[in-house]
Enzyme design. Sequence first.
Site, PDB file in Angstrom:
ATOM      1  N   CYS A 162      37.518  29.428  27.576  1.00  0.00           N
ATOM      2  CA  CYS A 162      38.030  29.877  28.880  1.00  0.00           C
ATOM      3  C   CYS A 162      38.896  31.115  28.713  1.00  0.00           C
ATOM      4  O   CYS A 162      40.094  31.020  28.439  1.00  0.00           O
ATOM      5  CB  CYS A 162      38.806  28.752  29.548  1.00  0.00           C
ATOM      6  N   CYS A 191      41.837  31.225  31.100  1.00  0.00           N
ATOM      7  CA  CYS A 191      42.980  30.345  30.789  1.00  0.00           C
ATOM      8  C   CYS A 191      43.789  30.931  29.628  1.00  0.00           C
ATOM      9  O   CYS A 191      45.003  30.870  29.614  1.00  0.00           O
ATOM     10  CB  CYS A 191      42.528  28.956  30.357  1.00  0.00           C
ATOM     11  N   ASP A 192      43.098  31.458  28.625  1.00  0.00           N
ATOM     12  CA  ASP A 192      43.776  31.754  27.360  1.00  0.00           C
ATOM     13  C   ASP A 192      43.913  33.236  27.038  1.00  0.00           C
ATOM     14  O   ASP A 192      44.684  33.612  26.157  1.00  0.00           O
ATOM     15  CB  ASP A 192      42.989  31.094  26.197  1.00  0.00           C
TER      16      ASP A 192
END
Length: 351
Positions: free
Chosen positions: A171, A174-175
């Site tokens: 992701c 997300c990261d």
Amino acid sequence: MPERVVIIGSGPAGWSAAIYAARANLNPLLFEGTIKPEMIPLGQLAMTTEVENFAGFPAGNIRAFVESAVDKDRHYNLPPAPDHKKDGEYHYAVQGVELMELMKQQALNFGTRVVGDDIVSVDFGTKPLKLTAAGGDTIESHTVIIATGARANYLGLSSEESFKNRGVSACAVCDGALPRFRNQPLVVVGGGDSAVEEATYLTKFASTVYLVHRRDELRASKIMQQRAFDDPKLEVVWNSQVDECLGDDEKGLTGVKLKSTVDDSSKTLDATGMFLAIGHTPNTTFLDGQLDMNEKGYIKWTQSFRTNTSVEGVFAAGDVADDNYRQAITSAGTGCMAALDAERLLAEIGE
Ligand code: NAP
């Protein structure tokens, strides 16, 4: 008293089913799920940035609308609004989390009851249908709508496993902004829309993004391909497969070893991050094989233009049953269909 409709899942399919079921006075109970490696509440859209193709959401000052619509006690869930301005006005597409919070709000406004738990097992061999939640509750229901979506795939290398959360991620959204990825070379694996989207997103942070694809042409849509080819920080590495993730305990991932898919050559790319974008697996483990699935493990719709499954009273909506379209808007559409299908069945059986 058994429930009339239980909905499992909190992505666009789940919330759309809930909106329709609630407006039909079916008093739906929706299991939203909890945070797990394979699935998070609000589904895959909660892991994405701007959604430009959900009809009804042209770019604009979306945040003002979201904040006016979504209950204040959930504003803390919202990501920062993008800073895109045009002629002094905000001009950006709705973000995935914003869209999902809006759908959730709409379902709540019509009285949907939301439970922050997972359904971990089912018994579809009885009537009413039985569901068991992780917290131990057992729920009986005349109809069930399964909208649990699908999760990201990994390559399955043991070296990949050892660097998860230390460089390996599925992701980017997300990261990607983590310090270890800033101004460093990064690898994205895959050749579809997700891979291009993730790679393009990561160019905001990375020094270079290598898009590693196993063939010599991308599967992504033409507009996405062009975006990739036009991006000076993005380099496509054709005909290549990641063979090993390299690194150590201290630094985490430091590179990847690639092997060619067309000859015996191999090479190493330095990278502090490897992001997988190689497709998805439907979230069906809790069903324990009680519904017919297709060869890829997606729930089978057993009637054309209906969301019926192989068990009467059980309907499926969204990515858990759709390995073809897999769009937020098609998921929402099938969520609506599932609620209408459930409503019709309930009318037929007098519930
Ligand atoms: P996808 O279209 O199935 O693409 C998966 C990619 O991963 C393919 O290029 C595939 O290679 C590659 N791949 C699969 N297994 C692999 C493996 N073991 N090793 C290396 N590569 C592997 O999946 P997706 O990109 O997640 O897209 C799914 C759906 O969502 C699509 O319908 C897409 O259009 C949609 N989507 C849309 C947007 C958007 O419109 N903004 C954004 C994201 C996703 P091959 O090509 O060789 O098979």
